[in-house]
Design a protein around this motif. Structure first.
Motif, short mmCIF file in Angstrom:
data_model
loop_
_atom_site.label_atom_id
_atom_site.label_comp_id
_atom_site.label_asym_id
_atom_site.label_seq_id
_atom_site.Cartn_x
_atom_site.Cartn_y
_atom_site.Cartn_z
N ASP A 28 47.55 40.99 26.22
CA ASP A 28 48.31 39.75 26.20
C ASP A 28 49.35 39.73 27.31
N GLY A 29 49.92 38.58 27.50
CA GLY A 29 51.04 38.44 28.42
C GLY A 29 50.60 38.03 29.81
N PRO A 30 51.61 37.88 30.67
CA PRO A 30 51.33 37.37 32.01
C PRO A 30 50.51 38.33 32.87
N LEU A 31 50.48 39.61 32.50
CA LEU A 31 49.73 40.58 33.30
C LEU A 31 48.41 40.98 32.65
N ALA A 32 47.92 40.17 31.73
CA ALA A 32 46.70 40.51 30.99
C ALA A 32 45.52 40.77 31.93
N ASN A 33 45.30 39.89 32.91
CA ASN A 33 44.18 40.09 33.82
C ASN A 33 44.34 41.34 34.67
N VAL A 34 45.56 41.65 35.06
CA VAL A 34 45.82 42.86 35.83
C VAL A 34 45.50 44.09 34.98
N LYS A 35 45.92 44.06 33.72
CA LYS A 35 45.64 45.18 32.82
C LYS A 35 44.14 45.34 32.60
N LEU A 36 43.43 44.23 32.45
CA LEU A 36 41.97 44.28 32.31
C LEU A 36 41.33 44.88 33.56
N ARG A 37 41.80 44.47 34.71
CA ARG A 37 41.24 44.98 35.98
C ARG A 37 41.50 46.48 36.11
N VAL A 38 42.71 46.92 35.78
CA VAL A 38 43.05 48.34 35.86
C VAL A 38 42.17 49.14 34.89
N ALA A 39 41.98 48.64 33.68
CA ALA A 39 41.13 49.32 32.70
C ALA A 39 39.69 49.41 33.23
N ALA A 40 39.20 48.35 33.85
CA ALA A 40 37.84 48.35 34.40
C ALA A 40 37.71 49.37 35.53
N ILE A 41 38.69 49.41 36.41
CA ILE A 41 38.66 50.37 37.52
C ILE A 41 38.71 51.79 36.99
N ASP A 42 39.56 52.04 36.00
CA ASP A 42 39.63 53.38 35.41
C ASP A 42 38.29 53.78 34.80
N THR A 43 37.62 52.84 34.15
CA THR A 43 36.32 53.12 33.56
C THR A 43 35.28 53.42 34.63
N LEU A 44 35.28 52.67 35.72
CA LEU A 44 34.36 52.94 36.82
C LEU A 44 34.61 54.32 37.43
N ILE A 71 32.02 42.95 33.08
CA ILE A 71 32.07 41.49 33.12
C ILE A 71 33.39 40.85 32.69
N GLU A 72 34.26 41.57 31.99
CA GLU A 72 35.48 40.91 31.48
C GLU A 72 36.25 40.18 32.58
N VAL A 73 36.47 40.82 33.68
CA VAL A 73 37.19 40.18 34.79
C VAL A 73 36.39 40.27 36.10
N GLY A 74 35.08 40.46 35.96
CA GLY A 74 34.22 40.47 37.15
C GLY A 74 34.50 41.62 38.09
N THR A 75 34.66 42.81 37.55
CA THR A 75 34.93 43.99 38.38
C THR A 75 33.62 44.67 38.74
N TRP A 76 33.37 44.74 40.04
CA TRP A 76 32.16 45.36 40.56
C TRP A 76 32.48 46.73 41.13
N ASP A 89 34.62 54.98 50.22
CA ASP A 89 35.07 54.13 51.32
C ASP A 89 34.02 53.15 51.84
N CYS A 90 32.85 53.11 51.21
CA CYS A 90 31.83 52.20 51.73
C CYS A 90 32.16 50.76 51.34
N ASN A 91 31.77 49.86 52.17
CA ASN A 91 32.01 48.43 51.94
C ASN A 91 30.68 47.70 51.95
N PRO A 92 30.03 47.63 50.78
CA PRO A 92 28.70 47.02 50.74
C PRO A 92 28.77 45.50 50.81
N GLU A 93 27.64 44.94 51.15
CA GLU A 93 27.50 43.48 51.08
C GLU A 93 27.51 43.09 49.60
N PRO A 94 27.85 41.85 49.30
CA PRO A 94 27.72 41.41 47.90
C PRO A 94 26.28 41.60 47.43
#
Length: 167
Positions: A28-44, A71-76, A89-94
């Motif tokens: 919840d809160g104003p940083l909800a999407n940031v928290k979701l993104r951080v959780a997704a990155i940690d999981t990856l 999929i929650e916040v579209g983290t690839w 460090d690789c930067n793939p094409e979409p």
């Protein structure tokens, strides 16, 4: 960018949460999407560590390049194996996720952060996650076989036997 399999995973995840198979994470809160993104990155990152630590370099190098979409916040995440592990460090094409011919599409795992974390932490078996569409793999047969084997090794639910020592 989304994947055509995202809706299937989202519906399956909601059903698993409603059935008590997966926990519901609420940010919840104003940083909800940031928290979701951080959780997704940690999981990856946790997935990367498990894959790298569970197999020899030769097996890691035999894996095809693949994407993971949480999929929650579209983290690839993009996984390209090198002799020192996955290249951070690789930067793939979409990824190409819409080609009609499977061989023309990129290899993609689609999941929610909640389901992927449950599999990584051992609270949900990989087999059940695939069987219930909590994780979907969009890949041709040869690549799917390699990745199923690698994920099966890296994310196996380890049963720990407890030994009682009497003194």
């Amino acid at each position: 960018m989304d994947h055509p399999g995202s809706l299937t995973v989202a519906v399956a995840t909601r059903e698993a949460i409603d059935a008590g198979v997966l926990p519901e994470k609420v940010f919840d809160g104003p940083l909800a999407n940031v928290k979701l993104r951080v959780a997704a990155i940690d999981t990856l990152k946790a997935l990367q560590r498990r894959l790298e630590s569970s197999m020899p370099v030769s097996q890691l190098m035999a894996l095809p390049d693949f994407y993971v979409l949480l999929i929650e916040v579209g983290t690839w995440g993009f996984f390209h194996a090198t002799e020192t592990g996955f290249d951070p460090d690789c930067n793939p094409e979409p990824p190409d996720v819409t080609a009609k011919n499977q061989e023309d599409r990129d290899v993609v795992f689609i999941a929610t952060e909640t389901a992927m974390e449950a599999v990584i932490e051992g609270g949900l078996s990989l087999e059940k996650a695939f069987a219930e569409n909590l994780i979907v793999l969009d890949a041709g047969a040869a690549h799917a076989a390699l990745l199923h084997a690698a994920f099966g090794t890296a994310l196996a639910v380890e049963s720990v036997e407890r030994v009682t020592v009497e003194v």
